[in-house]
Design a protein around this motif. Structure first.
Motif, PDB file in Angstrom:
ATOM      1  N   LEU A   1     -39.334  -2.839 -37.527  1.00  0.00           N
ATOM      2  CA  LEU A   1     -39.727  -3.870 -38.480  1.00  0.00           C
ATOM      3  C   LEU A   1     -39.946  -5.212 -37.798  1.00  0.00           C
ATOM      4  N   GLY A   2     -39.356  -5.378 -36.603  1.00  0.00           N
ATOM      5  CA  GLY A   2     -39.522  -6.621 -35.869  1.00  0.00           C
ATOM      6  C   GLY A   2     -38.212  -7.085 -35.278  1.00  0.00           C
ATOM      7  N   GLY A   3     -38.292  -8.041 -34.353  1.00  0.00           N
ATOM      8  CA  GLY A   3     -37.082  -8.655 -33.800  1.00  0.00           C
ATOM      9  C   GLY A   3     -36.410  -9.481 -34.879  1.00  0.00           C
ATOM     10  N   ARG A   4     -35.298 -10.121 -34.514  1.00  0.00           N
ATOM     11  CA  ARG A   4     -34.554 -10.844 -35.547  1.00  0.00           C
ATOM     12  C   ARG A   4     -35.401 -11.930 -36.191  1.00  0.00           C
TER      13      ARG A   4
ATOM     14  N   ALA B   1     -28.672  -2.676 -39.482  1.00  0.00           N
ATOM     15  CA  ALA B   1     -29.196  -3.630 -38.506  1.00  0.00           C
ATOM     16  C   ALA B   1     -30.186  -4.605 -39.126  1.00  0.00           C
ATOM     17  N   SER B   2     -30.843  -4.194 -40.216  1.00  0.00           N
ATOM     18  CA  SER B   2     -31.923  -5.021 -40.750  1.00  0.00           C
ATOM     19  C   SER B   2     -31.456  -6.004 -41.802  1.00  0.00           C
ATOM     20  N   CYS B   3     -30.234  -5.864 -42.294  1.00  0.00           N
ATOM     21  CA  CYS B   3     -29.841  -6.658 -43.464  1.00  0.00           C
ATOM     22  C   CYS B   3     -29.626  -8.113 -43.083  1.00  0.00           C
ATOM     23  N   PRO B   4     -30.469  -9.019 -43.572  1.00  0.00           N
ATOM     24  CA  PRO B   4     -30.331 -10.430 -43.209  1.00  0.00           C
ATOM     25  C   PRO B   4     -28.970 -10.994 -43.617  1.00  0.00           C
ATOM     26  N   SER B   5     -28.417 -10.517 -44.733  1.00  0.00           N
ATOM     27  CA  SER B   5     -27.130 -11.049 -45.195  1.00  0.00           C
ATOM     28  C   SER B   5     -25.950 -10.378 -44.512  1.00  0.00           C
ATOM     29  N   GLY B   6     -26.177  -9.311 -43.758  1.00  0.00           N
ATOM     30  CA  GLY B   6     -25.062  -8.564 -43.190  1.00  0.00           C
ATOM     31  C   GLY B   6     -24.258  -7.873 -44.269  1.00  0.00           C
ATOM     32  N   ALA B   7     -24.916  -7.455 -45.348  1.00  0.00           N
ATOM     33  CA  ALA B   7     -24.190  -6.863 -46.479  1.00  0.00           C
ATOM     34  C   ALA B   7     -23.910  -5.380 -46.267  1.00  0.00           C
ATOM     35  N   ILE B   8     -24.657  -4.734 -45.376  1.00  0.00           N
ATOM     36  CA  ILE B   8     -24.491  -3.295 -45.195  1.00  0.00           C
ATOM     37  C   ILE B   8     -23.546  -3.048 -44.031  1.00  0.00           C
ATOM     38  N   TYR B   9     -22.613  -2.144 -44.221  1.00  0.00           N
ATOM     39  CA  TYR B   9     -21.630  -1.918 -43.175  1.00  0.00           C
ATOM     40  C   TYR B   9     -21.230  -0.453 -43.120  1.00  0.00           C
TER      41      TYR B   9
ATOM     42  N   CYS C   1     -25.186  -8.503 -50.992  1.00  0.00           N
ATOM     43  CA  CYS C   1     -26.622  -8.231 -50.981  1.00  0.00           C
ATOM     44  C   CYS C   1     -27.340  -9.327 -51.748  1.00  0.00           C
ATOM     45  N   ARG C   2     -28.406  -9.863 -51.169  1.00  0.00           N
ATOM     46  CA  ARG C   2     -29.159 -10.926 -51.829  1.00  0.00           C
ATOM     47  C   ARG C   2     -30.564 -10.467 -52.220  1.00  0.00           C
ATOM     48  N   GLY C   3     -30.788  -9.181 -52.114  1.00  0.00           N
ATOM     49  CA  GLY C   3     -32.099  -8.672 -52.510  1.00  0.00           C
ATOM     50  C   GLY C   3     -33.210  -9.047 -51.546  1.00  0.00           C
ATOM     51  N   TRP C   4     -32.920  -9.190 -50.253  1.00  0.00           N
ATOM     52  CA  TRP C   4     -33.993  -9.499 -49.293  1.00  0.00           C
ATOM     53  C   TRP C   4     -34.812  -8.240 -49.000  1.00  0.00           C
ATOM     54  N   ARG C   5     -34.375  -7.111 -49.447  1.00  0.00           N
ATOM     55  CA  ARG C   5     -35.067  -5.816 -49.409  1.00  0.00           C
ATOM     56  C   ARG C   5     -35.623  -5.388 -48.043  1.00  0.00           C
ATOM     57  N   MET C   6     -34.932  -5.758 -46.960  1.00  0.00           N
ATOM     58  CA  MET C   6     -35.359  -5.345 -45.622  1.00  0.00           C
ATOM     59  C   MET C   6     -34.879  -3.929 -45.312  1.00  0.00           C
ATOM     60  N   CYS C   7     -33.695  -3.576 -45.821  1.00  0.00           N
ATOM     61  CA  CYS C   7     -33.117  -2.272 -45.524  1.00  0.00           C
ATOM     62  C   CYS C   7     -34.018  -1.145 -46.022  1.00  0.00           C
ATOM     63  N   VAL C   8     -34.724  -1.396 -47.143  1.00  0.00           N
ATOM     64  CA  VAL C   8     -35.573  -0.352 -47.706  1.00  0.00           C
ATOM     65  C   VAL C   8     -36.633   0.056 -46.683  1.00  0.00           C
ATOM     66  N   SER C   9     -37.168  -0.924 -45.960  1.00  0.00           N
ATOM     67  CA  SER C   9     -38.138  -0.605 -44.924  1.00  0.00           C
ATOM     68  C   SER C   9     -37.460  -0.044 -43.686  1.00  0.00           C
ATOM     69  N   ALA C  10     -36.364  -0.678 -43.280  1.00  0.00           N
ATOM     70  CA  ALA C  10     -35.794  -0.349 -41.975  1.00  0.00           C
ATOM     71  C   ALA C  10     -35.144   1.027 -41.941  1.00  0.00           C
TER      72      ALA C  10
ATOM     73  N   GLN D   1     -24.936  -3.815 -35.577  1.00  0.00           N
ATOM     74  CA  GLN D   1     -24.129  -2.884 -36.354  1.00  0.00           C
ATOM     75  C   GLN D   1     -22.870  -3.574 -36.877  1.00  0.00           C
ATOM     76  N   VAL D   2     -22.586  -3.368 -38.154  1.00  0.00           N
ATOM     77  CA  VAL D   2     -21.420  -3.980 -38.781  1.00  0.00           C
ATOM     78  C   VAL D   2     -20.434  -2.869 -39.129  1.00  0.00           C
ATOM     79  N   VAL D   3     -19.207  -2.985 -38.651  1.00  0.00           N
ATOM     80  CA  VAL D   3     -18.199  -1.984 -38.960  1.00  0.00           C
ATOM     81  C   VAL D   3     -17.020  -2.690 -39.626  1.00  0.00           C
ATOM     82  N   VAL D   4     -16.599  -2.199 -40.774  1.00  0.00           N
ATOM     83  CA  VAL D   4     -15.490  -2.819 -41.493  1.00  0.00           C
ATOM     84  C   VAL D   4     -14.327  -1.842 -41.545  1.00  0.00           C
TER      85      VAL D   4
END
Ligand code: HEM
Ligand code: SF4
Ligand code: SF4
Lengths: 493, 226
Positions: free
Chosen positions: A75-78, A192-200, A215-224, B214-217
């Motif tokens: 999807l791209g670099g940071r 890796a793609s979640c701008p908010s760091g909500a996925i873990y 999650c703020r609904g930036w919807r990057m994970c859906v693509s990544a 990668q985020v690990v909790v």
């Protein structure tokens, strides 16, 4: 060495009958609500076929997974990814899945008397208006061989003309089912793609969750996510995904799709792996990825590994579960299960035993007759090995052939036991070619055909009572749960 | 009297609402904090609306903030007529850009049944107020030229007077109606910010640039082997 435990799975594709019981079990439990109608955390697609969402495997279009070089998301670099935040060019939209619909059943009983039979017209579950249904869940179910669906399968398009013809020659028409859930990857693209760091990833069991409060609904994970296993909640503005039924697992139960599987194709168990080597594995060439991923899985019977795992804080009960894990057997000991599309480089932890799809019958003077080499030949497999290698081994045909040699050895041995018409030397040769001992073949046969749920699905004790400080709300400790929330998942502001 | 309410008192009410309700919503109902992306339902028009809208509005807001926070430096920057002209032209282009993009976003929502289904009253109110804001902004830019210069000597001291808790509404009282409207509506937007999808503006995910992929909790802290 950084040992971690991962709840992993194996799906045995020869056993899947495409009944969709798994999908329904999941839907009833988690996604049976407004805005989630289109989501199938578990879906079963027909292969060859375009899948769900349409052509999800085509990463030129959807930009899922990782580039090989430099560990950068497709999807791209940071910075590049943040630059796409106002509009994400690779996001699938609702029509790539389908628009959920229902029927106006009420009209059937409330229509005034007349000359025509009343009909229940389809209405959209998004707008409530009448609509023309153009796609739906499993729209291409069983339609392999059609020139709309199978011919557009990204894996088929890559084959030569000759191979394509071979696949579609009408008498050879072939298909199998591919049930898919989130792979709870080690190198997850969604995380890796979640701008908010909500996925873990949960440290103790490796289940990947989306913190709904972050999650703020930036919807990057859906693509990544190259597997398209995170879904955008268009009513809530939050993304959701398979939670591997962690609430069920924490109560010692199998995930719903595993528990309900009619074909008993689903195996679940713990794998131990070395987390320090994740990135190194992801940098391998396409064709080496399946082997490299197998390589970071550690032997739970090795005393050294056990000692290291204990020092890393993995509880004794989890180590015990790892030794009973059917997944370890399928993936490592017997090496008959492969990851789906390892070339996406997310290190998926759901493995598939590829289908045999043998020569079933041939025509003999107008009558169908069972082929002589039923179940036993690799060369006459009806799906080009190249197609399967494209699915399960990053294009490495040797990897797939090795698996088939083992599966064939099992079948030959069983045939010689139950029918007794095979030459003993031939059976032995097949076993030798496969590199399996007679005992291993027996065990593989047993695990495939005879085991009960307690052997197929070994849920490790999640030890929540030990893990959480007494008196602390577990949801709070973990900062939110995997989907929904303690409040109803709908828009309030 | 009206001026006092609108430009001496209301700004404080707006800020208080933004902060208090913002904190309340963030702590009590964080689940609702989202950009409410609608790209999943419509993406062609969104591209032509959202991308120009965001880049242009962010640059314009940046200019407003700089001229307010560092009026001296701003003045020095615009001393050269060429630079003033350049800024004025850029500002005008960006302003028109926001106006057109926002109109497109509104038409997009109104004309698409799927989008109508997910649009709340607060969404409509927000879009209308934003439209009013950028429209008055563009009118000011065309009718009252060289805003780059006079802003730093009128609006900026007014905002500073608010900030230092000695509100001086004289600066605003003498302004043409359209400027008053622009100023009041600006604070109105601030007031409805915590009640609307506008909350996404304070969640800009800069941390993404530096966090590990990668985020690990863990449930509990655990020993890491060397
Ligand atoms: C850097 C800061 C910002 C970011 C990252 C951001 C991001 C977003 C995103 C992701 C969306 C959803 C687009 C979609 O439908 O997919 C959105 C929508 C929107 N944003 Fe922003 N935004 C920012 C700043 C602003 C500002 C400063 C304003 C206005 C003052 C604003 C006003 C809006 C509006 C009105 C919408 C809704 C558009 C529509 O769908 O009709 N945003 N923003
Ligand atoms: S399969 Fe699951 S863990 Fe892997 S990238 Fe997709 S959503 Fe994330
Ligand atoms: S329930 Fe089992 S057999 Fe049926 S479709 Fe799902 S995975 Fe296949």
């Amino acid at each position: 060495m950084n040992i971690r435990a991962q709840v992993s799975s194996v799906f045995h594709l020869d056993k899947c009958i495409g009944c969709h019981t798994c999908s329904i079990a999941c839907k009833n439990l988690w996604t049976d609500r407004k805005g989630a109608e289109y989501m199938w955390w578990n879906n079963v697609e027909t292969k060859p076929g375009t899948g769900y969402p349409t052509r999800w495997e085509d990463q030129e279009q959807y930009r899922g997974g990782w580039e090989r070089a430099e560990a950068v998301l497709k999807l791209g670099g940071r910075g590049g990814l943040l630059g796409k935040i106002f509009y994400n060019p690779a996001l699938p939209d609702m029509d790539d899945y389908y628009e959920p619909f229902t029927y106006k059943y009420g009209d059937l009983i409330s229509a005034p008397a007349g000359n025509d039979q009343p009909t229940a017209r389809p209405v959209s579950m998004v707008t409530g208006k009448p609509m023309k249904i153009e796609a739906g869940p499993n729209w291409d179910d069983d339609l392999s061989g059609s020139n709309v669906y199978a011919a557009n399968d990204p894996g088929v398009v890559k084959l030569s003309d000759e191979e394509q013809q071979q696949m579609f020659a009408i008498e050879k028409m072939v298909m199998f089912y591919l049930p898919r859930i989130c792979n709870h990857c080690l190198n997850a693209g969604c995380v890796a793609s979640c701008p908010s760091g909500a996925i873990y990833k949960r440290g103790e069991d490796g289940i990947v969750l989306i913190n709904q409060d972050k999650c703020r609904g930036w919807r990057m994970c859906v693509s990544a996510c190259p597997y398209k296993k995170t879904y955008y909640g268009w009513t809530t503005g939050k993304s959701e995904k398979c939670i591997l039924c962690y609430p069920r697992q924490e109560a010692g139960e199998a995930p719903a799709c595993f528990h309900s599987c009619v074909g008993r194709i689903r195996y679940l168990g713990v794998l131990l792996y070395d987390a320090d080597r994740i990135e190194e594995v992801a940098l391998n060439e396409d064709r080496d990825l399946a082997a490299a991923q197998r390589d970071i899985i550690l032997d739970p019977f090795d005393p050294q590994v056990q000692a290291d795992a204990r020092r890393a804080g993995i509880p004794e009960q989890v180590l015990q579960a790892a030794r009973k894990s059917p997944v370890y057997k399928f993936v490592k000991q017997w090496a008959v299960a492969l990851p789906l599309h390892p070339e996406f480089r997310t290190l998926p932890m759901l493995f598939y035993v590829p289908p045999m799809l043998p020569v079933i019958s041939r025509e003999n003077q107008g009558r169908q007759q069972l082929a002589d080499e039923f179940f036993t030949t690799l060369e006459k497999a009806r799906l080009p090995i190249r197609y399967l290698a494209g699915l399960f081994a990053g294009g490495n045909e040797e990897e797939v052939k090795a698996v088939y040699r083992r599966l064939i050895a099992v079948r030959m041995q069983r045939r010689s036991v139950s029918v007794g018409d095979l030459d003993a030397a031939e059976v032995e040769k097949a076993a030798e070619l496969a590199g399996l001992t007679t005992d291993q073949i027996d065990a593989l046969y047993r695990m495939t055909a005879l085991t009960r749920i307690t052997e197929r699905i070994v849920v490790p004790p999640m030890l929540r009572e030990q893990a959480i400080e007494a008196g602390m709300d577990p949801e709070e400790y973990k900062q939110g749960m995997g989907f929904g929330s303690r409040k109803a998942p709908k828009r309030r502001w | 009297m009206m001026d006092l309410i609108l430009f001496g008192i209301f700004p404080y009410v707006a800020v208080a609402l933004a902060v208090a309700v913002g904190i309340y919503r963030y702590t009590i109902d964080r689940y609702s904090w989202s950009s409410q992306s609608s790209q999943f339902l419509e993406k062609k028009a969104l591209f032509w609306g959202s991308v120009p809208w965001h880049y242009a509005i962010l640059l314009i807001l940046l200019a407003h903030f700089l001229a307010f926070l560092v009026p001296g430096a701003w003045d020095a920057l615009l001393e050269a007529p060429l630079r003033l002209l350049l800024l004025e032209a850029t500002g005008m282009a960006l302003g028109i850009c926001t106006l057109l993009a926002l109109l497109l976003l509104i038409v997009r929502r109104a004309g698409n049944a799927r989008l109508c289904a997910v649009t709340t009253r607060a969404d409509w109110l927000l879009l209308i107020l934003l439209l009013l804001q950028v429209a008055t902004g563009v009118i000011i830019a065309t009718t009252l030229r060289w805003g780059g210069l006079w802003y730093a000597h009128t609006i900026s001291p007014w905002l500073w007077s608010l900030l230092t808790l000695r509100p001086d509404i004289q600066y605003l009282a003498v302004m043409p109606a359209v400027v008053k409207l622009h100023a009041f509506n600006g604070f109105l937007l601030l007031a409805i910010f915590p009640f609307s999808r506008l909350v996404h503006v304070v969640s800009v995910p800069f941390t993404y640039l530096s966090r590990p992929y990668q985020v690990v909790v863990w449930y509990r802290r655990r020993a890491r082997l060397g």
